[in-house]
Design a protein around this motif. Structure first.
Motif, PDB file in Angstrom:
ATOM      1  N   PRO A  56       0.782  -1.111  -0.076  1.00 35.24           N
ATOM      2  CA  PRO A  56       0.058   0.095   0.027  1.00 35.24           C
ATOM      3  C   PRO A  56       0.853   1.132   0.009  1.00 35.24           C
ATOM      4  N   SER A  57       2.105   1.366   0.602  1.00 35.76           N
ATOM      5  CA  SER A  57       2.666   2.464   0.699  1.00 35.76           C
ATOM      6  C   SER A  57       3.835   2.550  -0.337  1.00 35.76           C
ATOM      7  N   SER A  58       3.860   1.650  -1.315  1.00 36.91           N
ATOM      8  CA  SER A  58       4.975   1.749  -2.381  1.00 36.91           C
ATOM      9  C   SER A  58       4.661   2.801  -3.374  1.00 36.91           C
ATOM     10  N   THR A  59       3.303   3.157  -3.488  1.00 34.76           N
ATOM     11  CA  THR A  59       2.935   4.362  -4.434  1.00 34.76           C
ATOM     12  C   THR A  59       3.577   5.509  -3.854  1.00 34.76           C
ATOM     13  N   LEU A  60       3.425   5.733  -2.650  1.00 36.13           N
ATOM     14  CA  LEU A  60       3.834   6.936  -1.908  1.00 36.13           C
ATOM     15  C   LEU A  60       5.512   6.936  -2.041  1.00 36.13           C
ATOM     16  N   THR A  61       6.074   5.870  -1.553  1.00 36.59           N
ATOM     17  CA  THR A  61       7.316   5.551  -1.740  1.00 36.59           C
ATOM     18  C   THR A  61       7.993   6.136  -2.973  1.00 36.59           C
ATOM     19  N   LEU A  62       7.171   5.492  -4.119  1.00 37.69           N
ATOM     20  CA  LEU A  62       7.670   5.736  -5.517  1.00 37.69           C
ATOM     21  C   LEU A  62       7.749   7.189  -5.625  1.00 37.69           C
ATOM     22  N   LYS A  63       6.490   7.763  -5.462  1.00 38.06           N
ATOM     23  CA  LYS A  63       6.329   9.077  -5.963  1.00 38.06           C
ATOM     24  C   LYS A  63       7.149  10.298  -5.136  1.00 38.06           C
ATOM     25  N   ALA A  64       7.035  10.032  -3.803  1.00 40.48           N
ATOM     26  CA  ALA A  64       7.812  10.963  -2.607  1.00 40.48           C
ATOM     27  C   ALA A  64       9.392  10.585  -2.552  1.00 40.48           C
ATOM     28  N   GLY A  65       9.450   9.584  -2.884  1.00 38.68           N
ATOM     29  CA  GLY A  65      11.023   9.078  -2.794  1.00 38.68           C
ATOM     30  C   GLY A  65      11.724   9.089  -3.841  1.00 38.68           C
ATOM     31  N   ILE A  66      11.560   7.849  -4.743  1.00 37.58           N
ATOM     32  CA  ILE A  66      12.215   7.416  -6.086  1.00 37.58           C
ATOM     33  C   ILE A  66      12.224   8.741  -6.762  1.00 37.58           C
ATOM     34  N   GLU A  67      10.869   9.136  -7.255  1.00 36.64           N
ATOM     35  CA  GLU A  67      10.613   9.906  -8.231  1.00 36.64           C
ATOM     36  C   GLU A  67      11.261  11.381  -8.047  1.00 36.64           C
ATOM     37  N   ASN A  68      11.205  11.922  -6.738  1.00 34.74           N
ATOM     38  CA  ASN A  68      11.849  13.105  -6.565  1.00 34.74           C
ATOM     39  C   ASN A  68      13.479  13.011  -6.506  1.00 34.74           C
ATOM     40  N   LEU A  69      14.093  12.057  -5.830  1.00 32.76           N
ATOM     41  CA  LEU A  69      15.482  11.762  -6.198  1.00 32.76           C
ATOM     42  C   LEU A  69      15.820  11.870  -7.455  1.00 32.76           C
ATOM     43  N   LEU A  70      15.041  11.026  -8.559  1.00 38.02           N
ATOM     44  CA  LEU A  70      15.521  10.718  -9.799  1.00 38.02           C
ATOM     45  C   LEU A  70      15.588  12.169 -10.519  1.00 38.02           C
ATOM     46  N   LYS A  71      14.438  12.799 -10.410  1.00 36.34           N
ATOM     47  CA  LYS A  71      13.997  14.048 -10.980  1.00 36.34           C
ATOM     48  C   LYS A  71      14.999  15.094 -10.741  1.00 36.34           C
ATOM     49  N   ARG A  72      15.678  15.148  -9.344  1.00 40.01           N
ATOM     50  CA  ARG A  72      16.725  15.976  -8.780  1.00 40.01           C
ATOM     51  C   ARG A  72      18.106  15.628  -9.399  1.00 40.01           C
ATOM     52  N   MET A  73      18.324  14.283  -9.538  1.00 38.55           N
ATOM     53  CA  MET A  73      19.639  13.904 -10.055  1.00 38.55           C
ATOM     54  C   MET A  73      19.513  13.940 -11.642  1.00 38.55           C
ATOM     55  N   VAL A  74      18.532  13.472 -12.168  1.00 42.03           N
ATOM     56  CA  VAL A  74      18.445  13.613 -13.727  1.00 42.03           C
ATOM     57  C   VAL A  74      17.519  14.225 -14.127  1.00 42.03           C
ATOM     58  N   PRO A  75      17.796  15.399 -14.773  1.00 40.01           N
ATOM     59  CA  PRO A  75      16.544  16.560 -14.982  1.00 40.01           C
ATOM     60  C   PRO A  75      15.602  15.891 -16.126  1.00 40.01           C
ATOM     61  N   GLU A  76      16.311  14.970 -17.009  1.00 36.74           N
ATOM     62  CA  GLU A  76      15.404  14.317 -18.000  1.00 36.74           C
ATOM     63  C   GLU A  76      14.391  13.598 -17.639  1.00 36.74           C
ATOM     64  N   VAL A  77      14.316  13.078 -16.252  1.00 32.39           N
ATOM     65  CA  VAL A  77      13.278  12.196 -15.702  1.00 32.39           C
ATOM     66  C   VAL A  77      12.115  13.082 -15.276  1.00 32.39           C
ATOM     67  N   GLN A  78      10.897  12.851 -15.789  1.00 32.82           N
ATOM     68  CA  GLN A  78       9.588  13.726 -15.358  1.00 32.82           C
ATOM     69  C   GLN A  78       8.832  12.764 -14.553  1.00 32.82           C
ATOM     70  N   GLU A  79       8.834  11.339 -14.796  1.00 34.92           N
ATOM     71  CA  GLU A  79       7.889  10.479 -13.834  1.00 34.92           C
ATOM     72  C   GLU A  79       8.507   9.145 -13.651  1.00 34.92           C
ATOM     73  N   VAL A  80       7.968   8.562 -12.722  1.00 36.98           N
ATOM     74  CA  VAL A  80       8.581   7.104 -12.264  1.00 36.98           C
ATOM     75  C   VAL A  80       7.038   6.330 -12.357  1.00 36.98           C
ATOM     76  N   GLU A  81       7.160   5.098 -12.888  1.00 38.20           N
ATOM     77  CA  GLU A  81       6.089   4.116 -12.909  1.00 38.20           C
ATOM     78  C   GLU A  81       6.541   2.758 -12.411  1.00 38.20           C
ATOM     79  N   ALA A  82       5.755   2.193 -11.575  1.00 39.19           N
ATOM     80  CA  ALA A  82       6.062   0.717 -11.337  1.00 39.19           C
ATOM     81  C   ALA A  82       5.434  -0.291 -11.982  1.00 39.19           C
ATOM     82  N   ILE A  83       6.177  -1.360 -12.039  1.00 42.44           N
ATOM     83  CA  ILE A  83       5.617  -2.415 -12.757  1.00 42.44           C
ATOM     84  C   ILE A  83       5.776  -3.676 -11.933  1.00 42.44           C
ATOM     85  N   ASN A  84       4.876  -4.401 -11.501  1.00 41.21           N
ATOM     86  CA  ASN A  84       5.041  -5.651 -10.692  1.00 41.21           C
ATOM     87  C   ASN A  84       5.642  -6.566 -11.377  1.00 41.21           C
ATOM     88  N   GLY A  85       6.640  -7.479 -11.040  1.00 39.04           N
ATOM     89  CA  GLY A  85       7.326  -8.383 -11.394  1.00 39.04           C
ATOM     90  C   GLY A  85       6.693  -9.703 -11.504  1.00 39.04           C
TER      91      GLY A  85
END
Length: 200
Positions: A171-200
């Motif tokens: 349930p909290s993976s969406t929050l982690t994805l958006k608040a954590g991973i997406e923000n970090l990648l956007k900050r470190m790689v300006p080309e990144v606009q969005e992060v989407e998860a695919i379940n394995g």
């Protein structure tokens, strides 16, 4: 080392994580080689893990994930961990004490059938950069929670990642994805606009 040695005491403890339907069972030795993981969302996929197949005989078990020195077990929502975790722990302990492998690396592994979930090899320097950031900054925290994250692809500003283990369906993976991973990648790689998860 990726196997139990005969007569080695097997010590297991469990750790909760942000996903209430998964529990991480940590063992005192490596179960599979560092950097590899095996995700079994069904008994049919557990072609190279007798342990996973046995765990699926518990009616509440919905998934088994093996990595490094831990096994993450997913359960159905109707079952409480307090009622079943000791039984799972004892089953894993007994299995490993018999000297059997958690994952038989010489057996074929039934990979996910959907093309979409299979991580693709990085094809550009940008891909490599994103994958490197995920591996260095995100992977350790995700593994701490009993899961795994893999780079899938980067296209049109969107990074796709594959979530496994405790992170899949959390349930909290969406929050982690958006608040954590997406923000970090956007900050470190300006080309990144969005992060989407695919379940394995």
């Amino acid at each position: 080392m990726a196997e139990a040695v005969a007569n080695t005491p097997v010590n297991i403890y469990f750790e909760s994580n942000p996903n209430p339907n998964t529990l991480k069972f940590v063992v005192n030795f490596m179960l599979v080689p560092e950097g590899t993981n095996f995700d079994y969302p069904s008994p049919e996929r557990a072609t190279n893990s007798e342990l996973a197949q046995e765990l699926f005989t518990f009616p509440f078990v919905k998934g088994v994930f093996v990595m490094s020195n831990f096994i993450t077990v997913s359960k159905d929502e109707a079952t409480e961990w307090e009622e079943v975790r000791d039984g799972i722990k004892e089953h894993i302990k007994g299995y490993l004490e018999s000297g059997k492998l958690a994952v038989n690396l010489s057996q074929p592994y039934a990979e996910p059938k959907q093309e979409d979930a299979a991580p693709k090899a990085p094809v550009s320097d940008l891909d490599e950069n994103i994958k490197g950031i995920l591996d260095e900054y995100i992977r350790p925290a995700v593994e701490q929670d009993g899961g795994a994250i893999d780079f899938h692809s980067f296209e049109d500003g969107k990074v796709k990642v594959v979530l496994q283990g405790a992170c899949s369906g959390c349930p909290s993976s969406t929050l982690t994805l958006k608040a954590g991973i997406e923000n970090l990648l956007k900050r470190m790689v300006p080309e990144v606009q969005e992060v989407e998860a695919i379940n394995g």
